[in-house]
Design a protein around this motif. Structure first.
Motif, PDB file in Angstrom:
ATOM      1  N   SER A 251      -6.153   0.599 -10.185  1.00  8.67           N
ATOM      2  CA  SER A 251      -6.555   1.702  -9.305  1.00  8.67           C
ATOM      3  C   SER A 251      -7.486   1.243  -8.184  1.00  8.67           C
ATOM      4  O   SER A 251      -8.226   2.038  -7.628  1.00  8.67           O
TER       5      SER A 251
ATOM      6  N   GLN B 179      -0.732   4.583  -0.198  1.00  7.70           N
ATOM      7  CA  GLN B 179      -1.476   5.759   0.250  1.00  7.70           C
ATOM      8  C   GLN B 179      -2.624   5.298   1.131  1.00  7.70           C
ATOM      9  O   GLN B 179      -2.993   4.143   1.107  1.00  7.70           O
TER      10      GLN B 179
ATOM     11  N   LYS C 167     -10.512  -1.550   1.572  1.00  4.39           N
ATOM     12  CA  LYS C 167     -11.042  -0.912   2.781  1.00  4.39           C
ATOM     13  C   LYS C 167     -11.107  -1.949   3.895  1.00  4.39           C
ATOM     14  O   LYS C 167     -11.653  -3.024   3.725  1.00  4.39           O
TER      15      LYS C 167
ATOM     16  N   GLU D 237      -9.032   3.101   4.435  1.00  2.00           N
ATOM     17  CA  GLU D 237      -8.981   2.953   2.984  1.00  2.00           C
ATOM     18  C   GLU D 237      -7.536   3.017   2.517  1.00  2.00           C
ATOM     19  O   GLU D 237      -6.797   3.929   2.873  1.00  2.00           O
TER      20      GLU D 237
ATOM     21  N   ASN E  13       0.828  -1.199   0.000  1.00  2.56           N
ATOM     22  CA  ASN E  13       0.000   0.000   0.000  1.00  2.56           C
ATOM     23  C   ASN E  13       0.864   1.250   0.000  1.00  2.56           C
ATOM     24  O   ASN E  13       1.860   1.345   0.693  1.00  2.56           O
TER      25      ASN E  13
ATOM     26  N   GLY F 194      -4.860   2.599  -0.919  1.00  2.53           N
ATOM     27  CA  GLY F 194      -4.618   2.470  -2.348  1.00  2.53           C
ATOM     28  C   GLY F 194      -3.288   1.770  -2.542  1.00  2.53           C
ATOM     29  O   GLY F 194      -2.464   1.694  -1.640  1.00  2.53           O
TER      30      GLY F 194
ATOM     31  N   GLY G  80     -13.676   0.860  -8.447  1.00  5.26           N
ATOM     32  CA  GLY G  80     -13.902   2.155  -9.079  1.00  5.26           C
ATOM     33  C   GLY G  80     -15.367   2.490  -9.208  1.00  5.26           C
ATOM     34  O   GLY G  80     -15.735   3.648  -9.352  1.00  5.26           O
TER      35      GLY G  80
ATOM     36  N   GLY H 181       0.004   1.424  -5.320  1.00  4.65           N
ATOM     37  CA  GLY H 181       0.614   2.015  -6.495  1.00  4.65           C
ATOM     38  C   GLY H 181       1.451   1.025  -7.280  1.00  4.65           C
ATOM     39  O   GLY H 181       1.830  -0.022  -6.783  1.00  4.65           O
TER      40      GLY H 181
ATOM     41  N   LEU I 265      -9.082   0.069  -4.622  1.00  2.00           N
ATOM     42  CA  LEU I 265      -8.970   0.505  -3.237  1.00  2.00           C
ATOM     43  C   LEU I 265      -9.371  -0.652  -2.331  1.00  2.00           C
ATOM     44  O   LEU I 265     -10.345  -1.341  -2.605  1.00  2.00           O
TER      45      LEU I 265
END
Length: 175
Positions: free
Chosen positions: A125, A14, A129, A46, A12, A48, A85, A50, A127
């Protein structure tokens, strides 16, 4: 034509609702702060990821999240859901519970799509959670989260020879 299954991985990069993102980003035995549990983080966490770089046109075959962390014996292990998304998956429970010593558990696997449709773009992209409400009592501390996206690369457009011949003067052709 698809090739053999490949993987894209990332730690992760971010997050929101996290006191120290650097504590989540590498396997260095630095625990996240604040802890997750009653009286700790109250919102879902949450994350993100990369640099996944799943190639365009690939077919996603599974998504797996690996978590290193620990908790006390009274903590229910938190569930995780993904967002592609446009939609959230159902929560998925981990492969094992956390206890007072470091443990590594997984969510999903090489064939788990989390009930969602994925494209290379949505996988790149995604995410994750962490559903903090699934921690009934006690505390859970994560060291890091690592994601693996399993995919088969698209083979592009097929070559079709309607007439004529192909002459190979040197090298090899693999089919």
């Amino acid at each position: 034509m698809p090739t053999a299954t490949s993987v894209a991985t990332s730690t992760n990069a971010q997050g929101t609702d996290i006191g120290a993102i650097s504590a989540w980003a590498s396997s260095d035995n630095t625990r996240n702060n604040p802890f997750m549990g009653p009286g700790g983080a109250t919102d879902d966490v949450e994350l993100g990821f990369g640099n996944l770089n799943v190639p365009a046109g690939s077919t996603i075959t599974g998504i797996e999240i690996t978590v290193e962390g620990q908790g006390n014996n009274f903590a229910a292990t938190p569930e995780i859901f993904l967002n592609n998304g446009s939609s959230n998956s159902s929560n998925i429970a981990p492969s094992a519970a956390f206890n007072k010593s470091d443990a590594t558990v997984t969510y999903g696997d090489s064939t788990e799509l989390w009930g969602l449709s994925w494209t290379a773009s949505s996988a790149n992209s995604l995410l994750a959670k962490i559903d903090v409400s699934t921690i009934a009592s006690g505390r859970v501390y994560f060291d890091h989260l690592f994601i693996t996206v399993y995919y088969e690369e698209g083979g592009g457009d097929p070559i079709e020879l309607l007439q004529g011949k192909i002459e190979l003067l040197q090298g090899k052709i693999f089919i």
